[in-house]
Design a protein around this motif. Structure first.
Motif, PDB file in Angstrom:
ATOM      1  N   LEU A  97     -20.263  73.245 -17.318  1.00  0.00           N
ATOM      2  CA  LEU A  97     -20.201  73.223 -15.863  1.00  0.00           C
ATOM      3  C   LEU A  97     -21.021  72.111 -15.243  1.00  0.00           C
ATOM      4  CD1 LEU A  97     -20.489  77.075 -15.239  1.00  0.00           C
ATOM      5  CD2 LEU A  97     -18.457  75.706 -15.716  1.00  0.00           C
ATOM      6  N   GLN A  98     -21.826  71.418 -16.046  1.00  0.00           N
ATOM      7  CA  GLN A  98     -22.591  70.300 -15.514  1.00  0.00           C
ATOM      8  C   GLN A  98     -21.675  69.179 -15.032  1.00  0.00           C
ATOM      9  OE1 GLN A  98     -25.412  69.070 -18.476  1.00  0.00           O
ATOM     10  NE2 GLN A  98     -26.443  71.046 -18.549  1.00  0.00           N
ATOM     11  N   ASP A  99     -20.483  69.124 -15.600  1.00  0.00           N
ATOM     12  CA  ASP A  99     -19.540  68.071 -15.212  1.00  0.00           C
ATOM     13  C   ASP A  99     -18.323  68.619 -14.473  1.00  0.00           C
ATOM     14  OD1 ASP A  99     -18.785  65.229 -15.337  1.00  0.00           O
ATOM     15  OD2 ASP A  99     -17.108  65.954 -16.568  1.00  0.00           O
ATOM     16  N   LYS A 100     -18.086  69.941 -14.603  1.00  0.00           N
ATOM     17  CA  LYS A 100     -16.903  70.536 -13.985  1.00  0.00           C
ATOM     18  C   LYS A 100     -17.324  71.613 -12.988  1.00  0.00           C
ATOM     19  CE  LYS A 100     -13.977  69.882 -18.089  1.00  0.00           C
ATOM     20  NZ  LYS A 100     -13.140  70.585 -19.104  1.00  0.00           N
ATOM     21  N   PRO A 101     -17.312  71.335 -11.706  1.00  0.00           N
ATOM     22  CA  PRO A 101     -17.715  72.342 -10.723  1.00  0.00           C
ATOM     23  C   PRO A 101     -16.753  73.522 -10.686  1.00  0.00           C
ATOM     24  CG  PRO A 101     -16.764  70.438  -9.624  1.00  0.00           C
ATOM     25  CD  PRO A 101     -16.916  70.068 -11.072  1.00  0.00           C
ATOM     26  N   ARG A 102     -17.305  74.709 -10.628  1.00  0.00           N
ATOM     27  CA  ARG A 102     -16.500  75.927 -10.589  1.00  0.00           C
ATOM     28  C   ARG A 102     -15.893  76.122  -9.207  1.00  0.00           C
ATOM     29  NH1 ARG A 102     -21.325  79.760 -12.279  1.00  0.00           N
ATOM     30  NH2 ARG A 102     -22.317  78.181 -10.945  1.00  0.00           N
ATOM     31  N   PRO A 103     -14.582  76.345  -9.112  1.00  0.00           N
ATOM     32  CA  PRO A 103     -13.979  76.653  -7.816  1.00  0.00           C
ATOM     33  C   PRO A 103     -14.637  77.902  -7.211  1.00  0.00           C
ATOM     34  CG  PRO A 103     -12.272  76.133  -9.422  1.00  0.00           C
ATOM     35  CD  PRO A 103     -13.563  76.241 -10.181  1.00  0.00           C
ATOM     36  N   GLY A 104     -14.925  77.832  -5.903  1.00  0.00           N
ATOM     37  CA  GLY A 104     -15.509  78.978  -5.226  1.00  0.00           C
ATOM     38  C   GLY A 104     -17.017  79.052  -5.299  1.00  0.00           C
ATOM     39  N   HIS A 105     -17.651  78.226  -6.146  1.00  0.00           N
ATOM     40  CA  HIS A 105     -19.102  78.201  -6.286  1.00  0.00           C
ATOM     41  C   HIS A 105     -19.696  77.019  -5.514  1.00  0.00           C
ATOM     42  CE1 HIS A 105     -20.317  81.342  -9.156  1.00  0.00           C
ATOM     43  NE2 HIS A 105     -19.143  81.171  -9.719  1.00  0.00           N
ATOM     44  N   ALA A 106     -21.019  76.978  -5.478  1.00  0.00           N
ATOM     45  CA  ALA A 106     -21.715  75.882  -4.801  1.00  0.00           C
ATOM     46  C   ALA A 106     -22.006  74.711  -5.738  1.00  0.00           C
ATOM     47  CB  ALA A 106     -23.025  76.386  -4.196  1.00  0.00           C
ATOM     48  N   ASP A 107     -21.390  74.684  -6.917  1.00  0.00           N
ATOM     49  CA  ASP A 107     -21.655  73.606  -7.875  1.00  0.00           C
ATOM     50  C   ASP A 107     -21.395  72.226  -7.266  1.00  0.00           C
ATOM     51  OD1 ASP A 107     -22.020  75.752  -9.526  1.00  0.00           O
ATOM     52  OD2 ASP A 107     -20.278  75.377 -10.802  1.00  0.00           O
ATOM     53  N   PHE A 108     -20.233  72.081  -6.613  1.00  0.00           N
ATOM     54  CA  PHE A 108     -19.882  70.775  -6.061  1.00  0.00           C
ATOM     55  C   PHE A 108     -20.807  70.392  -4.913  1.00  0.00           C
ATOM     56  CE2 PHE A 108     -17.650  68.578  -2.572  1.00  0.00           C
ATOM     57  CZ  PHE A 108     -17.632  67.316  -3.134  1.00  0.00           C
ATOM     58  N   THR A 109     -21.053  71.322  -3.981  1.00  0.00           N
ATOM     59  CA  THR A 109     -21.876  70.978  -2.824  1.00  0.00           C
ATOM     60  C   THR A 109     -23.328  70.717  -3.228  1.00  0.00           C
ATOM     61  OG1 THR A 109     -22.052  73.359  -2.359  1.00  0.00           O
ATOM     62  CG2 THR A 109     -20.431  72.093  -1.100  1.00  0.00           C
ATOM     63  N   ALA A 110     -23.820  71.424  -4.254  1.00  0.00           N
ATOM     64  CA  ALA A 110     -25.167  71.149  -4.755  1.00  0.00           C
ATOM     65  C   ALA A 110     -25.223  69.752  -5.372  1.00  0.00           C
ATOM     66  CB  ALA A 110     -25.578  72.202  -5.783  1.00  0.00           C
ATOM     67  N   TRP A 111     -24.162  69.381  -6.087  1.00  0.00           N
ATOM     68  CA  TRP A 111     -24.084  68.035  -6.676  1.00  0.00           C
ATOM     69  C   TRP A 111     -24.006  66.981  -5.566  1.00  0.00           C
ATOM     70  CZ3 TRP A 111     -19.984  64.484  -6.388  1.00  0.00           C
ATOM     71  CH2 TRP A 111     -20.090  63.367  -7.228  1.00  0.00           C
ATOM     72  N   ALA A 112     -23.235  67.272  -4.514  1.00  0.00           N
ATOM     73  CA  ALA A 112     -23.105  66.323  -3.413  1.00  0.00           C
ATOM     74  C   ALA A 112     -24.447  66.125  -2.705  1.00  0.00           C
ATOM     75  CB  ALA A 112     -22.056  66.823  -2.418  1.00  0.00           C
ATOM     76  N   LYS A 113     -25.276  67.152  -2.668  1.00  0.00           N
ATOM     77  CA  LYS A 113     -26.553  67.070  -1.960  1.00  0.00           C
ATOM     78  C   LYS A 113     -27.677  66.542  -2.845  1.00  0.00           C
ATOM     79  CE  LYS A 113     -29.420  69.755   1.224  1.00  0.00           C
ATOM     80  NZ  LYS A 113     -29.097  68.926   2.397  1.00  0.00           N
ATOM     81  N   TRP A 114     -27.736  67.017  -4.110  1.00  0.00           N
ATOM     82  CA  TRP A 114     -28.877  66.696  -4.972  1.00  0.00           C
ATOM     83  C   TRP A 114     -28.507  65.963  -6.262  1.00  0.00           C
ATOM     84  CZ3 TRP A 114     -29.335  72.366  -3.785  1.00  0.00           C
ATOM     85  CH2 TRP A 114     -30.080  72.561  -2.605  1.00  0.00           C
ATOM     86  N   GLY A 115     -27.222  65.700  -6.471  1.00  0.00           N
ATOM     87  CA  GLY A 115     -26.808  65.003  -7.680  1.00  0.00           C
ATOM     88  C   GLY A 115     -27.101  65.812  -8.929  1.00  0.00           C
ATOM     89  N   ARG A 116     -27.436  65.113 -10.017  1.00  0.00           N
ATOM     90  CA  ARG A 116     -27.675  65.770 -11.309  1.00  0.00           C
ATOM     91  C   ARG A 116     -28.988  66.553 -11.340  1.00  0.00           C
ATOM     92  NH1 ARG A 116     -22.959  66.067 -14.083  1.00  0.00           N
ATOM     93  NH2 ARG A 116     -21.836  64.081 -13.963  1.00  0.00           N
TER      94      ARG A 116
END
Length: 363
Positions: A97-116
């Motif tokens: 999941l470090q590279d594939k954001p889970r649909p419905g989770h905050a993975d993508f938005t956390a990456w957009a805000k804080w990156g890796r």
């Protein structure tokens, strides 16, 4: 801070789902309040995972350790700090999941805000795991409120298409206690069976289902709160939306009021034992942001658990191309029933804050 709420009673939640510990700091508690730790632990048990096939198999004792703020079982005026150590993590389940954001989770938005830099194992700081420290703060608030004759209770009002009845016009503490003791916190046992069936059917399909929760507070005085942006609804809604997976909040008749007429929605006043009451409670115990003295009633909508076992479409963050993801690990097929005590906790904490504010920090 975004993980903090309250004015007089300030609640700050910290930690990550797979970090060493999670916890809470509660500042502004009245001094000299005895805290029944057995009752608090029983309250925390109501949201604890791993207790039935209806929830995740992750097993956590969720026993709080108090680092400050309690002396000889009583609040001492200092900020209260409590931690819960994480014990049953499986961080390897989240490596993909470090590279594939889970649909419905905050993975993508956390990456957009804080990156890796974002720690999203198990959902990180966005995880429902952070509701355990919320329940510490709210569980303590419930005990303090109860000594003043104010009681907060909730039930699971729906799961998928299965619906429970609504609270009566005047719910009681005895009713709250009876509901909390059930395997699923419902008023009607027929609803319990239908909800269990809906949850297990979703689990069998590697899917999930959402639900709604109705919460009530009794014993509140009239006159609590303020108009416009300091209303009781404003303060409660802001905190309730901090519970992971909550997507809607309504008070009293809520959205159904938009489909009726004023003659149907207005609550007629009358005198009972020298007190002003209303014959109905479509307002949910609040008018103009201020309590009426009737039971405060609210409902929250909880989305289906986004972690499901079915294959889903996503993207690769490193390659910026389409990808597919199948989530592994242990997840709740429904999180609404475990969120019932969390809604009670947040409601109790906000109401205690409002009462302290109205009484200049004391009772």
């Amino acid at each position: 801070m975004s993980s903090e709420f309250g004015k007089i009673l300030r609640v700050s939640v910290f930690g990550q789902s797979h970090g060493k510990a999670i916890g809470v700091v509660v500042d502004g508690l009245p001094a000299g309040e005895a805290i029944d730790l057995d009752a608090l632990n029983a309250f925390l048990d109501r949201r604890r995972p791993g207790r039935s096939p209806l929830s995740t198999a992750r097993k956590e004792l969720d026993t709080p350790v108090f680092l400050a703020g309690l002396e000889d079982g009583k609040t001492c005026g200092a900020p209260l700090c409590a931690v819960i150590e994480n014990a049953d993590q499986r961080s390897k389940d989240y490596s993909e999941l470090q590279d594939k954001p889970r649909p419905g989770h905050a993975d993508f938005t956390a990456w957009a805000k804080w990156g890796r830099n974002a720690d999203m194992r198990g959902g990180g700081h966005f995880s429902g795991r952070l509701t355990a420290p919320l329940c510490i703060a709210g569980g303590i608030a419930r005990q303090i409120l109860a000594r003043r004759g104010i009681h907060v209770g909730a039930h699971l009002s729906s799961v998928g298409g299965a619906r429970d009845m609504l609270f009566p016009l005047h719910p009681t503490k005895a009713l709250f206690d009876a509901v909390a003791a059930k395997p699923l916190p419902v008023l009607n046992d027929h609803a319990l069976e239908a909800m269990e069936t809906a949850i297990l059917a979703a689990k069998e399909s590697l899917d999930s289902v959402g639900g709604t929760i109705e919460c009530a507070a009794i014993g509140l005085p009239a006159g609590l709160g303020g108009p416009m942006f300091e209303g009781v609804e404003n303060r409660l809604a802001a905190a309730l939306f901090g519970i992971p997976a909550v997507k809607g909040v309504e008070f009293g008749g809520g959205f159904s009021a938009a489909y009726g007429r004023g003659s149907q929605n207005n609550d007629s006043f009358f005198i009972e034992n020298g007190e002003i009451r209303t014959e109905t409670n479509h307002a949910g115990g609040i008018l103009g942001g201020i309590t009426t003295g009737m039971p405060l009633v609210l409902r929250v909508a909880v989305k289906p658990t986004p972690s499901i076992g079915q294959a889903q479409k996503t993207v690769s963050l490193s390659r910026l191309e389409a990808a597919e993801l199948t989530i592994h690990g242990r997840h709740d097929p429904c999180i609404a029933h475990r969120a019932v005590p969390v809604v009670e906790a947040v409601t109790a904490a906000v109401l205690l804050d409002l009462l302290l504010e109205g009484n200049h920090g004391t009772f």
